[in-house]
Scaffold this active site. Structure first.
Site: not given
Ligand code: COA
Length: 374
Positions: A157, A323, A352
């Protein structure tokens, strides 16, 4: 049974690269000092200074890319699945560096830093910052670390934008680049999404034209910005797979004013919004989305084809099949414009964000690219 946990602790370090007497000159001509940069390193630099890999983080990331910062950390760095012994970015072979980019809010100087002249946060007085500015500051950090040559610059990204700029700005310094899920310029689609997110922040009364520091973050606006962005980081199929039409309270109630009656996907987005507010600065969000929008390797350099034609680094462009922010076809197109570049695609439903989730696939793809010395 008592389980003993052995974990490697790597502290984030900080260095002052520019001072008031010798400030950094931004692309737009503004000058600023001091500038501190937060960074982490994994592995040892060889005596020739030639085994370095630079990892560039994405939008809201930090220099904490791998291992743990403390014994009590719940999770390791954001690319711990890719960096470390035996992984694609093998810290027993390479000296891996990740720095919080200029304007970031994880230790590097940016809008949320205290301006020593006013003893208040810079806020919106911080100079407009571009991807090229970020790269120049990274270059200075590598100089300070004694790095003579980069084996690889890699990032997804916004991290990929930095990797492409590296290859254009310092062709003699960079052996390989691997831009993942990114582009040679930010697209109209991407700019549109960023603008909607920024407006969410601007229209929050708590934003106070950026002067919110004594009163607290524009939490609602920043959370909403994140919720909007999260939709572009995933894919329709991943949301269906994870949430379907699940509700928080599965009693069939149709009272949609009851906050406990929302869909699971709403709950997830709200959670992600709040989580960002707790760890990120709203002004920084505005500056970095603008840096992304301004990203265009051809800006002030000529035709895109000619500019990308100057790249000497061996290049692997990586796309992600699902993506919607940077569609795979755009990565393929990018590879066609860079001399000798190859294209690889990660098959994933995660959209993505797959580069932050599909560690096995990223390891395989990047591992093969690094091993191929032909
Ligand atoms: N209601 C509330 N919370 C929920 C949920 C629901 N239905 N389903 C999942 N969650 C919570 C989980 O409890 C977990 O909490 P924690 O992080 O405090 O442990 C969290 O959501 C998990 O996030 P999730 O997106 O499911 O994790 P993942 O493993 O699929 O993805 C990341 C991990 C790091 C990629 C993601 O969390 C993230 O931060 N994405 C954005 C990254 C970013 O900035 N991308 C852009 C690049 S330009």
């Amino acid at each position: 049974m008592v389980e003993t946990l052995t974990r490697t602790i790597m502290m984030t370090r900080k260095v002052r690269l520019f001072t008031e007497a010798e400030p950094y000159r931004f692309e737009n001509g503004a000058e600023l000092g001091p500038i501190d940069v937060a960074f982490e390193t994994y592995g040892e630099l060889n005596p020739e200074g030639t085994n370095c890999i630079l990892v560039c983080h994405a939008l809201t990331g930090s220099s904490h890319a791998a291992f743990y910062n403390s014994e009590t950390d719940k999770i390791p760095g954001w690319w711990d699945g890719i960096i470390g012994p035996g992984k694609a970015l093998d810290s027993t072979k390479y000296f891996v560096v990740c720095s919080n980019f200029l304007v970031g809010c994880y230790g590097t100087t940016g809008p949320s830093t205290i301006n020593p002249r006013t003893m208040k946060e810079y806020g919106t007085s911080f100079p407009i910052t571009t991807i090229r500015d970020m790269v120049r500051v990274q270059r200075k950090l590598l100089e300070w670390l004694g790095v003579e040559r980069l084996q690889l610059v890699i990032g997804g990204s916004m991290g990929g934008m930095q990797a492409i700029e590296w290859a254009v700005m310092y062709p003699e310094f960079v052996e390989r680049i691997s831009p993942i899920a990114t582009g040679a310029s930010h697209t109209a689609w991407g700019i549109g999404l960023n603008e909607v997110a920024r407006q969410a922040i601007f229209t929050d009364p708590a934003y106070r034209n950026g002067n919110y520091y004594p009163y607290g973050q524009p939490s609602r606006g920043l959370a909403l910005a994140r919720m909007i962005a999260m939709l572009s980081y995933r894919s329709p199929e991943s949301f269906t797979m994870r949430f379907q039409r699940g509700r928080i309270r599965e009693d069939g109630s149709v009272d949609f004013f009851d906050p406990k009656n929302i869909f699971q996907v709403e709950s997830y987005l709200h959670y992600q919004g709040v989580k960002l507010v707790e760890r990120f600065d709203a002004n920084t969000y505005i500056y970095i989305t603008r840096a992304m929008d301004l990203h265009d390797v051809a800006r002030d350099r000529g035709k895109l084809r000619d500019v990308l034609g100057t790249i000497k680094a061996r290049t692997l462009c990586v796309g992600i099949s699902s993506d919607v922010l940077y569609p795979a076809v755009e990565q393929q197109g990018l590879a066609e414009l860079i001399p000798g570049a190859r294209y690889a695609e990660i098959q994933s439903v995660h959209g993505h964000d797959a580069f932050l989730i599909e560690f096995d696939k990223v390891n395989q793809t990047i591992g093969r690219f690094l091993e191929d010395r032909g």
